[in-house]
Design a protein around this motif. Structure first.
Motif, PDB file in Angstrom:
ATOM      1  N   ASN A  47       0.817  -1.215   0.000  1.00  0.00           N
ATOM      2  CA  ASN A  47       0.000   0.000   0.000  1.00  0.00           C
ATOM      3  C   ASN A  47       0.853   1.269   0.000  1.00  0.00           C
ATOM      4  OD1 ASN A  47      -2.293  -1.757   0.331  1.00  0.00           O
ATOM      5  ND2 ASN A  47      -1.775  -1.864   2.500  1.00  0.00           N
ATOM      6  N   ARG A  49       2.405   4.792  -0.216  1.00  0.00           N
ATOM      7  CA  ARG A  49       1.910   6.156  -0.107  1.00  0.00           C
ATOM      8  C   ARG A  49       3.094   7.093  -0.281  1.00  0.00           C
ATOM      9  NH1 ARG A  49      -1.952   3.489  -0.680  1.00  0.00           N
ATOM     10  NH2 ARG A  49      -3.867   3.426   0.572  1.00  0.00           N
ATOM     11  N   LYS A  52       3.844   9.587   2.518  1.00  0.00           N
ATOM     12  CA  LYS A  52       4.448   8.978   3.703  1.00  0.00           C
ATOM     13  C   LYS A  52       5.900   8.596   3.428  1.00  0.00           C
ATOM     14  CE  LYS A  52       0.707   9.334   6.079  1.00  0.00           C
ATOM     15  NZ  LYS A  52       0.626  10.352   7.156  1.00  0.00           N
ATOM     16  N   VAL A 121       1.700   2.554   8.813  1.00  0.00           N
ATOM     17  CA  VAL A 121       0.799   3.702   8.816  1.00  0.00           C
ATOM     18  C   VAL A 121      -0.547   3.272   8.241  1.00  0.00           C
ATOM     19  CG1 VAL A 121       0.382   6.035   7.983  1.00  0.00           C
ATOM     20  CG2 VAL A 121       2.718   5.320   8.534  1.00  0.00           C
ATOM     21  N   GLU A 122      -1.602   3.414   9.020  1.00  0.00           N
ATOM     22  CA  GLU A 122      -2.941   3.088   8.527  1.00  0.00           C
ATOM     23  C   GLU A 122      -3.449   4.191   7.613  1.00  0.00           C
ATOM     24  OE1 GLU A 122      -5.502   2.321  11.818  1.00  0.00           O
ATOM     25  OE2 GLU A 122      -4.672   0.330  12.183  1.00  0.00           O
ATOM     26  N   ASP A 123      -4.148   3.788   6.551  1.00  0.00           N
ATOM     27  CA  ASP A 123      -4.668   4.758   5.597  1.00  0.00           C
ATOM     28  C   ASP A 123      -5.921   4.190   4.938  1.00  0.00           C
ATOM     29  OD1 ASP A 123      -4.900   7.040   4.110  1.00  0.00           O
ATOM     30  OD2 ASP A 123      -2.937   6.896   3.153  1.00  0.00           O
ATOM     31  N   TYR A 124      -6.603   5.039   4.189  1.00  0.00           N
ATOM     32  CA  TYR A 124      -7.800   4.595   3.486  1.00  0.00           C
ATOM     33  C   TYR A 124      -7.424   3.711   2.306  1.00  0.00           C
ATOM     34  CZ  TYR A 124     -10.130   8.184   6.240  1.00  0.00           C
ATOM     35  OH  TYR A 124     -10.595   8.939   7.274  1.00  0.00           O
ATOM     36  N   GLU A 191     -13.961   5.586   2.860  1.00  0.00           N
ATOM     37  CA  GLU A 191     -13.331   6.831   3.310  1.00  0.00           C
ATOM     38  C   GLU A 191     -14.347   7.718   4.022  1.00  0.00           C
ATOM     39  OE1 GLU A 191     -11.000  10.747   1.501  1.00  0.00           O
ATOM     40  OE2 GLU A 191     -11.236   8.954   0.258  1.00  0.00           O
ATOM     41  N   ARG A 196     -10.287   2.857   7.849  1.00  0.00           N
ATOM     42  CA  ARG A 196      -8.970   2.696   7.232  1.00  0.00           C
ATOM     43  C   ARG A 196      -8.619   1.207   7.181  1.00  0.00           C
ATOM     44  NH1 ARG A 196      -8.845   7.570   9.997  1.00  0.00           N
ATOM     45  NH2 ARG A 196      -7.754   9.286   8.941  1.00  0.00           N
ATOM     46  N   THR A 199      -2.791  -0.580   5.201  1.00  0.00           N
ATOM     47  CA  THR A 199      -1.644  -0.270   6.049  1.00  0.00           C
ATOM     48  C   THR A 199      -0.400  -0.176   5.180  1.00  0.00           C
ATOM     49  OG1 THR A 199      -2.613  -1.463   7.924  1.00  0.00           O
ATOM     50  CG2 THR A 199      -0.273  -0.966   8.037  1.00  0.00           C
TER      51      THR A 199
END
Length: 237
Positions: A47, A49, A52, A121-124, A191, A196, A199
């Motif tokens: 995932n 990002r 990040k 890091v957790e994210d959508y 979202e 979320r 990760t």
């Protein structure tokens, strides 16, 4: 005086002039890093990002993260014992497969391994992500939403209406099912629900250190990218 392995000639065929110049620049950058830093860590990711990743780069300075075409990086390292620019570095080339990145660093192994094992890091979740859980909504009021968003929810496929100014679900609704690939509409609904499911992680695959050689790490079979990752830029400046 013996000739440096870094001076080995390389062949980058079937490439136009602009592409050839870029590939030659990558090879030069990678070989400069091999010379400058003590260790190289190969990692894959889940995932990705980019925003990040920029923070990670800043945190690890003066170490350097590098992303590029696997075939070009393999040429930079050398694919065989005869071609390698440092002893045992061809072993790193042999496992350059899939979504990969490199960390060039002088940090101790324990610091690097501990950081990678603990960083997440957790994210959508985005469109193309394989859902890690089933999400269901029950029939009835959705008080977390403003009345103004109700038409948009219907556009996303949710069976809703306004009941006395309150967004209301007309029947039970499955947002996503575990194991299925998310559509753009499903990703947007998750979202909006502030769920979320993705990760961002970096997972170590191997390490090479000057004078110590090559070491491969055990990677869990489930540690694979669950969505189409962002394309990483080669230049990390």
């Amino acid at each position: 005086m013996p000739k440096s392995k870094r001076d080995k000639k390389i062949s980058l065929t079937k490439t136009d002039k602009k592409g050839l110049a870029l590939k030659q620049k990558i090879v030069e950058d990678v070989r400069n890093c091999v010379e400058k830093y003590k260790s190289i860590y190969l990692f894959t990711y889940r995932n990705m990002r980019n925003e990040k990743m920029k923070e990670v780069r800043e945190e690890w300075k003066p170490s350097r993260f590098f992303f590029g075409k696997n075939k070009v990086i393999a040429i930079s390292f050398g694919k065989t014992v005869e071609e390698e620019v440092e002893e045992n570095l061809h072993k790193m080339s042999a496992i350059l497969k899939g979504q990969c990145g490199l960390l060039f660093t002088d940090c101790k192994k324990k610091k690097v391994v501990d950081w990678f094992n603990n960083y997440s890091v957790e994210d959508y979740a985005r469109s193309g992500f394989k859902a890690t859980e089933t999400v269901n909504l029950k029939e009835g009021p959705l008080t977390q939403f403003s009345h103004a968003i109700e038409p948009y929810l219907r556009q996303l496929g949710m069976p809703t209406k306004l009941d006395r100014g309150v967004v209301t679900l007309l029947r039970d609704f499955e947002v996503c099912k575990k194991g299925n690939i998310l559509t753009p509409e499903q990703a947007k609904i998750l979202e909006l629900l502030e769920l979320r499911l993705a990760t961002f992680r970096l997972i170590l695959k191997a390490k090479w250190t000057k004078g110590k050689g090559f070491e491969e790490f055990e990677v869990d079979d489930e540690e694979v990218d669950l969505e189409v990752g962002e394309e990483m830029e080669t230049n990390d400046d």
